[in-house]
Design an enzyme around this catalytic site. Structure first.
Site, PDB file in Angstrom:
ATOM      1  N   TYR A 173      27.882  46.949  49.467  1.00 41.45           N
ATOM      2  CA  TYR A 173      27.724  46.613  48.048  1.00 41.45           C
ATOM      3  C   TYR A 173      28.396  47.658  47.160  1.00 41.45           C
ATOM      4  CZ  TYR A 173      25.331  45.253  43.711  1.00 41.45           C
ATOM      5  OH  TYR A 173      25.033  44.851  42.435  1.00 41.45           O
ATOM      6  N   ASP A 174      28.010  48.951  47.328  1.00 41.80           N
ATOM      7  CA  ASP A 174      28.537  49.915  46.348  1.00 41.80           C
ATOM      8  C   ASP A 174      30.018  50.219  46.575  1.00 41.80           C
ATOM      9  OD1 ASP A 174      27.902  51.731  48.446  1.00 41.80           O
ATOM     10  OD2 ASP A 174      26.071  52.393  47.458  1.00 41.80           O
ATOM     11  N   SER A 217      10.532  42.430  40.179  1.00 42.44           N
ATOM     12  CA  SER A 217      10.051  41.117  40.644  1.00 42.44           C
ATOM     13  C   SER A 217       8.976  41.299  41.717  1.00 42.44           C
ATOM     14  CB  SER A 217      11.211  40.251  41.139  1.00 42.44           C
ATOM     15  OG  SER A 217      12.076  41.004  41.934  1.00 42.44           O
ATOM     16  N   ARG A 303      18.391  57.463  38.311  1.00 41.87           N
ATOM     17  CA  ARG A 303      19.434  56.622  37.725  1.00 41.87           C
ATOM     18  C   ARG A 303      19.099  56.367  36.259  1.00 41.87           C
ATOM     19  NH1 ARG A 303      20.100  51.154  40.676  1.00 41.87           N
ATOM     20  NH2 ARG A 303      21.276  52.262  42.272  1.00 41.87           N
TER      21      ARG A 303
HETATM   22  N1  LIG Z   1      20.519  42.410  38.229  1.00 40.57           N
HETATM   23  C1  LIG Z   1      20.899  43.680  38.291  1.00 40.57           C
HETATM   24  O1  LIG Z   1      20.064  44.578  38.115  1.00 40.57           O
HETATM   25  C2  LIG Z   1      22.328  44.048  38.512  1.00 40.57           C
HETATM   26  C3  LIG Z   1      22.681  45.403  38.430  1.00 40.57           C
HETATM   27  C4  LIG Z   1      24.005  45.756  38.628  1.00 40.57           C
HETATM   28  C5  LIG Z   1      24.968  44.795  38.848  1.00 40.57           C
HETATM   29  N2  LIG Z   1      24.606  43.490  38.908  1.00 40.57           N
HETATM   30  C6  LIG Z   1      25.652  42.502  39.181  1.00 40.57           C
HETATM   31  O2  LIG Z   1      25.505  41.365  38.346  1.00 40.57           O
HETATM   32  C7  LIG Z   1      25.854  40.174  39.049  1.00 40.57           C
HETATM   33  C8  LIG Z   1      24.727  39.169  38.990  1.00 40.57           C
HETATM   34  O3  LIG Z   1      23.541  39.741  39.517  1.00 40.57           O
HETATM   35  P1  LIG Z   1      22.161  38.934  39.528  1.00 40.57           P
HETATM   36  O4  LIG Z   1      21.079  39.930  39.396  1.00 40.57           O
HETATM   37  O5  LIG Z   1      22.223  37.787  38.594  1.00 40.57           O
HETATM   38  O6  LIG Z   1      22.143  38.425  41.029  1.00 40.57           O
HETATM   39  P2  LIG Z   1      21.860  36.988  41.678  1.00 40.57           P
HETATM   40  O7  LIG Z   1      21.771  37.211  43.140  1.00 40.57           O
HETATM   41  O8  LIG Z   1      20.708  36.340  40.982  1.00 40.57           O
HETATM   42  O9  LIG Z   1      23.160  36.177  41.307  1.00 40.57           O
HETATM   43  C9  LIG Z   1      24.345  36.221  42.048  1.00 40.57           C
HETATM   44  C10 LIG Z   1      24.932  34.826  42.101  1.00 40.57           C
HETATM   45  O10 LIG Z   1      26.163  34.863  42.834  1.00 40.57           O
HETATM   46  C11 LIG Z   1      26.173  33.795  43.766  1.00 40.57           C
HETATM   47  N3  LIG Z   1      27.055  34.179  44.880  1.00 40.57           N
HETATM   48  C12 LIG Z   1      26.860  35.159  45.796  1.00 40.57           C
HETATM   49  N4  LIG Z   1      27.892  35.217  46.645  1.00 40.57           N
HETATM   50  C13 LIG Z   1      28.776  34.254  46.253  1.00 40.57           C
HETATM   51  C14 LIG Z   1      30.026  33.809  46.736  1.00 40.57           C
HETATM   52  N5  LIG Z   1      30.608  34.359  47.808  1.00 40.57           N
HETATM   53  N6  LIG Z   1      30.633  32.781  46.088  1.00 40.57           N
HETATM   54  C15 LIG Z   1      30.058  32.196  45.024  1.00 40.57           C
HETATM   55  N7  LIG Z   1      28.873  32.563  44.527  1.00 40.57           N
HETATM   56  C16 LIG Z   1      28.237  33.589  45.133  1.00 40.57           C
HETATM   57  C17 LIG Z   1      24.716  33.616  44.160  1.00 40.57           C
HETATM   58  O11 LIG Z   1      24.426  32.363  44.733  1.00 40.57           O
HETATM   59  C18 LIG Z   1      24.022  33.823  42.812  1.00 40.57           C
HETATM   60  O12 LIG Z   1      23.933  32.629  42.080  1.00 40.57           O
HETATM   61  C19 LIG Z   1      26.227  40.621  40.467  1.00 40.57           C
HETATM   62  O13 LIG Z   1      27.625  40.780  40.523  1.00 40.57           O
HETATM   63  C20 LIG Z   1      25.561  41.984  40.598  1.00 40.57           C
HETATM   64  O14 LIG Z   1      26.248  42.805  41.500  1.00 40.57           O
HETATM   65  C21 LIG Z   1      23.313  43.092  38.750  1.00 40.57           C
HETATM   66  O1  LIG Z   2      21.261  48.396  38.866  1.00 42.54           O
HETATM   67  C1  LIG Z   2      22.050  48.585  39.770  1.00 42.54           C
HETATM   68  O2  LIG Z   2      23.114  49.111  39.612  1.00 42.54           O
HETATM   69  C2  LIG Z   2      21.690  48.121  41.159  1.00 42.54           C
HETATM   70  O3  LIG Z   2      20.305  48.232  41.207  1.00 42.54           O
HETATM   71  C3  LIG Z   2      19.561  47.538  42.093  1.00 42.54           C
HETATM   72  O4  LIG Z   2      19.379  48.330  43.292  1.00 42.54           O
HETATM   73  P1  LIG Z   2      18.074  49.230  43.290  1.00 42.54           P
HETATM   74  O5  LIG Z   2      18.003  50.117  42.109  1.00 42.54           O
HETATM   75  O6  LIG Z   2      17.940  49.885  44.602  1.00 42.54           O
HETATM   76  O7  LIG Z   2      16.963  48.119  43.061  1.00 42.54           O
HETATM   77  P2  LIG Z   2      15.549  47.809  43.663  1.00 42.54           P
HETATM   78  O8  LIG Z   2      15.633  47.175  45.003  1.00 42.54           O
HETATM   79  O9  LIG Z   2      14.846  47.064  42.597  1.00 42.54           O
HETATM   80  O10 LIG Z   2      14.865  49.240  43.881  1.00 42.54           O
HETATM   81  C4  LIG Z   2      14.581  50.113  42.795  1.00 42.54           C
HETATM   82  C5  LIG Z   2      13.644  51.199  43.288  1.00 42.54           C
HETATM   83  O11 LIG Z   2      12.375  50.619  43.527  1.00 42.54           O
HETATM   84  C6  LIG Z   2      11.896  50.969  44.796  1.00 42.54           C
HETATM   85  N1  LIG Z   2      11.075  49.833  45.271  1.00 42.54           N
HETATM   86  C7  LIG Z   2      11.621  48.624  45.531  1.00 42.54           C
HETATM   87  C8  LIG Z   2      10.835  47.576  45.922  1.00 42.54           C
HETATM   88  C9  LIG Z   2       9.449  47.765  46.059  1.00 42.54           C
HETATM   89  O12 LIG Z   2       8.670  46.859  46.429  1.00 42.54           O
HETATM   90  N2  LIG Z   2       8.954  48.988  45.799  1.00 42.54           N
HETATM   91  C10 LIG Z   2       9.712  50.022  45.387  1.00 42.54           C
HETATM   92  O13 LIG Z   2       9.177  51.119  45.138  1.00 42.54           O
HETATM   93  C11 LIG Z   2      13.124  51.265  45.646  1.00 42.54           C
HETATM   94  O14 LIG Z   2      12.824  52.188  46.661  1.00 42.54           O
HETATM   95  C12 LIG Z   2      14.056  51.868  44.598  1.00 42.54           C
HETATM   96  O15 LIG Z   2      13.827  53.242  44.505  1.00 42.54           O
HETATM   97  C13 LIG Z   2      20.092  46.145  42.263  1.00 42.54           C
HETATM   98  O16 LIG Z   2      19.398  45.431  43.163  1.00 42.54           O
HETATM   99  C14 LIG Z   2      21.563  46.109  42.500  1.00 42.54           C
HETATM  100  O17 LIG Z   2      22.044  44.807  42.527  1.00 42.54           O
HETATM  101  C15 LIG Z   2      22.194  46.739  41.332  1.00 42.54           C
HETATM  102  O18 LIG Z   2      23.573  46.745  41.462  1.00 42.54           O
END
Ligand SMILES: NC(=O)c1ccc[n+]([C@@H]2O[C@H](COP(=O)([O-])OP(=O)(O)OC[C@H]3O[C@@H](n4cnc5c(N)ncnc54)[C@H](O)[C@@H]3O)[C@@H](O)[C@H]2O)c1
Ligand SMILES: O=C(O)[C@H]1O[C@H](OP(=O)(O)OP(=O)(O)OC[C@H]2O[C@@H](n3ccc(=O)[nH]c3=O)[C@H](O)[C@@H]2O)[C@H](O)[C@@H](O)[C@@H]1O
EC number: 4.1.1.35
Length: 343
Positions: A173-174, A217, A303
């Protein structure tokens, strides 16, 4: 001095827009592709874009983590189209703007099939850049704060190059997103493509998958189900949580503005995971237990976005505080889980 992209002006002019622009059936509507538009952030972005009657929105999604349900109010609308499409395959359509979000975002989903996650980030972004080049569209990539890895600088400005493990379980991912950013800048410099890069920090809100695995969530679902809140050790790790409506506003401002980015978009309010658990407990279910559980490898310890650039260049800053956003998400989770509000 780190060159962070903002002064890298292109030497090539952008390609001409699609010839359809000059046809007698030319429509002045803005045709906008949202990849990943059936997901959490994507579907909220679609809602906002559809409010403008001059926009036609096309969603391409493979439904890996997204759902048609998130878009049900638009299915059948004359300005809306939904395509089942995997971005690792080329897509030949005519559009003016591309919001490229497609990629699983929750760690449990992106680690599930890491090779596919890399393909989505690299081949998927190449395909969308190829599309942007062919039709002269502007493209915005939703990158992530994970490009900073386990950051050694706090808060993180865009000039920080990060501290990322290239061979760890999060690397698909990263590192995938880091390559996607590289591709964006190479297409910009080599082909004159208009690019925008948003570095999104943890975002939350209604429509997140209930069993998504991300911390907000998880905690809300656990509090509503009467299960212990699982804080992963040590619990002192921090995150900064942005409400989804603020995120969508930031993304649209970035797309419409003049700056390529990268721009951090996130809420600088910083919380430890224990503080988050205490807040969810207080707001949703004061009787719930908080349980410490094992963490996963390479979990970033802190972060927090430096959003000076977003403020200055986009006139953007988040408005919704965590304590105001959590109840909005609680309401959505209650209705989906069928748990009525207690009196
Ligand atoms: N939510 C966050 O905290 C967060 C943080 C940093 C970056 N992002 C970025 O924002 C974007 C959206 O995140 P989100 O939280 O809505 O996630 P999400 O998982 O709800 O949405 C991602 C969507 O992309 C679709 N998808 C995945 N792989 C695909 C593929 N190969 N082809 C077509 N569709 C595909 C999934 O079905 C889904 O609808 C992502 O690029 C994620 O990396 C999200
Ligand atoms: O914002 C971002 O840039 C990234 O952050 C998240 O990754 P992460 O921060 O690890 O998200 P979580 O899985 O929600 O975890 C956040 C923190 O909560 C902790 N955690 C998670 C789940 C849980 O049940 N309990 C708990 O303490 C994890 O250890 C972590 O330290 C997102 O899932 C990535 O898609 C996104 O790109």
């Amino acid at each position: 001095m780190a060159n962070n992209g903002e002064n890298q002006t292109t030497t090539k002019p952008p390609p001409l827009p699609s010839p359809l622009r000059f046809s007698k059936f030319f429509q002045s509507n803005m045709r906008i592709l949202v990849t990943g538009g059936a997901g959490f952030i994507g579907s909220h972005l679609v809602d906002k874009l559809m409010e403008n009657e001059k926009n036609e929105v096309i969603v391409a999604d493979n439904y890996f983590t997204g759902s048609k349900d998130n878009l049900k109010k638009w299915i059948g609308h004359p300005r809306f189209e939904l395509i089942r499409h995997d971005v690792t395959e080329p897509l030949l359509i005519e559009v003016d703007q591309i919001y490229h979000l497609a990629c699983p975002a929750s760690p449990i989903f992106y680690k599930y099939n890491p090779v596919k996650t890399i393909k989505t980030n690299v081949i998927g972004t190449l395909n969308m850049l190829g599309l942007a080049k062919r039709v002269g569209a502007r493209i915005l990539l939703t990158s992530t704060s994970e490009v900073y890895g386990d950051p050694l600088i706090h808060p993180q400005p865009e000039t920080y190059w990060g501290n990322v493990n290239p061979i760890g379980v999060r690397s698909c991912y990263d590192e995938g997103k880091r390559v996607a950013e590289t591709l964006m800048f190479d297409y910009h410099r080599q082909h004159g493509i208009q690019i925008r890069i948003a570095r999104i920090f943890n975002t939350y809100g209604p429509r997140m998958n209930i069993d998504d695995g991300r911390v907000v969530s998880n905690f809300i679902a656990q509090a509503l189900r009467g299960e212990p809140l699982t804080v992963q050790k040590p619990g002192t790790q921090t995150r900064s949580f942005c409400y989804v409506s603020d995120m969508v506003d930031g993304l649209i401002r970035l797309m419409e503005g003049e700056n390529t980015g990268p721009v951090n978009i996130g809420n600088p309010g910083e919380f430890t995971m224990l503080e988050l658990a205490e807040t969810v407990k207080e707001l949703i279910n004061p009787e719930i237990e908080i349980k410490m559980v094992e963490n996963t490898p390479d979990d970033p310890r802190q972060r927090k976005p430096d959003i000076s650039k977003a403020k200055e260049l986009l006139g953007w800053e988040p408005k919704v505080k965590l304590r105001d956003g959590l109840p909005l998400m609680e309401e959505d989770f209650r209705s989906r889980l069928g748990v009525p509000k207690r009196n």
